[in-house]
Scaffold this motif. Sequence first.
Motif, mmCIF file in Angstrom:
data_model
loop_
_atom_site.group_PDB
_atom_site.id
_atom_site.type_symbol
_atom_site.label_atom_id
_atom_site.label_comp_id
_atom_site.label_asym_id
_atom_site.label_seq_id
_atom_site.Cartn_x
_atom_site.Cartn_y
_atom_site.Cartn_z
ATOM 1 N N CYS A 64 11.301 -4.204 9.338
ATOM 2 C CA CYS A 64 11.233 -2.891 8.700
ATOM 3 C C CYS A 64 12.542 -2.159 8.985
ATOM 4 C CB CYS A 64 10.048 -2.131 9.304
ATOM 5 S SG CYS A 64 9.963 -0.382 8.879
ATOM 6 N N TYR A 99 13.046 0.862 9.689
ATOM 7 C CA TYR A 99 12.939 1.971 10.637
ATOM 8 C C TYR A 99 13.241 1.483 12.046
ATOM 9 C CZ TYR A 99 11.087 5.111 7.152
ATOM 10 O OH TYR A 99 10.964 5.917 6.052
ATOM 11 N N LYS A 106 4.645 2.139 1.904
ATOM 12 C CA LYS A 106 4.655 2.453 3.332
ATOM 13 C C LYS A 106 4.620 1.173 4.156
ATOM 14 C CE LYS A 106 3.086 7.116 3.341
ATOM 15 N NZ LYS A 106 2.343 8.113 4.085
ATOM 16 N N CYS A 107 5.423 1.170 5.206
ATOM 17 C CA CYS A 107 5.419 0.051 6.146
ATOM 18 C C CYS A 107 4.019 -0.055 6.743
ATOM 19 C CB CYS A 107 6.451 0.285 7.254
ATOM 20 S SG CYS A 107 6.310 -0.897 8.627
ATOM 21 N N GLY A 142 4.262 3.079 9.107
ATOM 22 C CA GLY A 142 3.869 4.065 8.105
ATOM 23 C C GLY A 142 5.016 4.776 7.429
ATOM 24 N N GLY A 143 6.248 4.400 7.739
ATOM 25 C CA GLY A 143 7.400 5.009 7.082
ATOM 26 C C GLY A 143 7.587 4.466 5.674
ATOM 27 N N TRP A 144 8.109 5.301 4.796
ATOM 28 C CA TRP A 144 8.375 4.863 3.417
ATOM 29 C C TRP A 144 9.560 3.911 3.386
ATOM 30 C CZ3 TRP A 144 5.208 5.458 -0.496
ATOM 31 C CH2 TRP A 144 4.326 6.536 -0.530
ATOM 32 N N ASP A 174 12.834 9.075 3.004
ATOM 33 C CA ASP A 174 11.943 10.163 3.393
ATOM 34 C C ASP A 174 10.894 10.431 2.313
ATOM 35 O OD1 ASP A 174 13.255 11.609 1.383
ATOM 36 O OD2 ASP A 174 14.464 12.757 2.799
ATOM 37 N N ASP A 175 9.957 11.306 2.631
ATOM 38 C CA ASP A 175 8.870 11.629 1.711
ATOM 39 C C ASP A 175 9.389 12.157 0.374
ATOM 40 O OD1 ASP A 175 6.853 10.863 3.464
ATOM 41 O OD2 ASP A 175 6.555 12.878 4.244
ATOM 42 N N ALA A 219 10.590 9.307 -1.685
ATOM 43 C CA ALA A 219 9.455 8.458 -2.074
ATOM 44 C C ALA A 219 8.678 9.065 -3.237
ATOM 45 C CB ALA A 219 8.533 8.246 -0.878
ATOM 46 N N GLN A 265 5.669 3.862 -6.950
ATOM 47 C CA GLN A 265 5.051 3.566 -5.659
ATOM 48 C C GLN A 265 4.088 2.393 -5.733
ATOM 49 O OE1 GLN A 265 3.275 6.962 -3.788
ATOM 50 N NE2 GLN A 265 5.107 8.208 -4.013
ATOM 51 N N ALA A 283 -1.404 2.157 -1.957
ATOM 52 C CA ALA A 283 -1.464 2.413 -0.512
ATOM 53 C C ALA A 283 -1.806 1.148 0.281
ATOM 54 C CB ALA A 283 -2.479 3.515 -0.223
#
Length: 120
Positions: free
Chosen positions: A40, A42, A80-81, A85-87, A99-100, A103, A108, A111
């Motif tokens: 990921c 992040y 989301k990872c 949970g990061g985009w 960032d949100d 995103a 997308q 979920a």
Amino acid sequence: MATETLGPTAAQLEQMHTLYRQGGADRAKAPHVIYAESNCPYEGCSQSLQAIDFRLEAFGRSIHDPLVRVWWNDVGFVGKCPSCGGWVHFTIRGKLAVDDAHAQTQPQLPANWADEALVL
């Protein structure tokens, strides 16, 4: 005498990328990718996201078709990872932590995308 092996030029790489995208788009191939970076994007997240078969067909045509189009148009999509949970913005060329706000402007993944995907 040593011989130097030269790789493809930037123009040749771009030409190969264009040909690859066109072939995938013409055939509406489902996206699957192998990234050079294994985890990921992040920092501190160890979730493996190196090889992904997104398996968009599991979500039906209303999800599959638009996401396949944006994949081959070089836009990609965000999801989301499954670990941090990061985009993450996934494209043919790479993946990027976003960032949100970013995103919300991108196509997308569902979920629960990682529940259906094959992620290595």
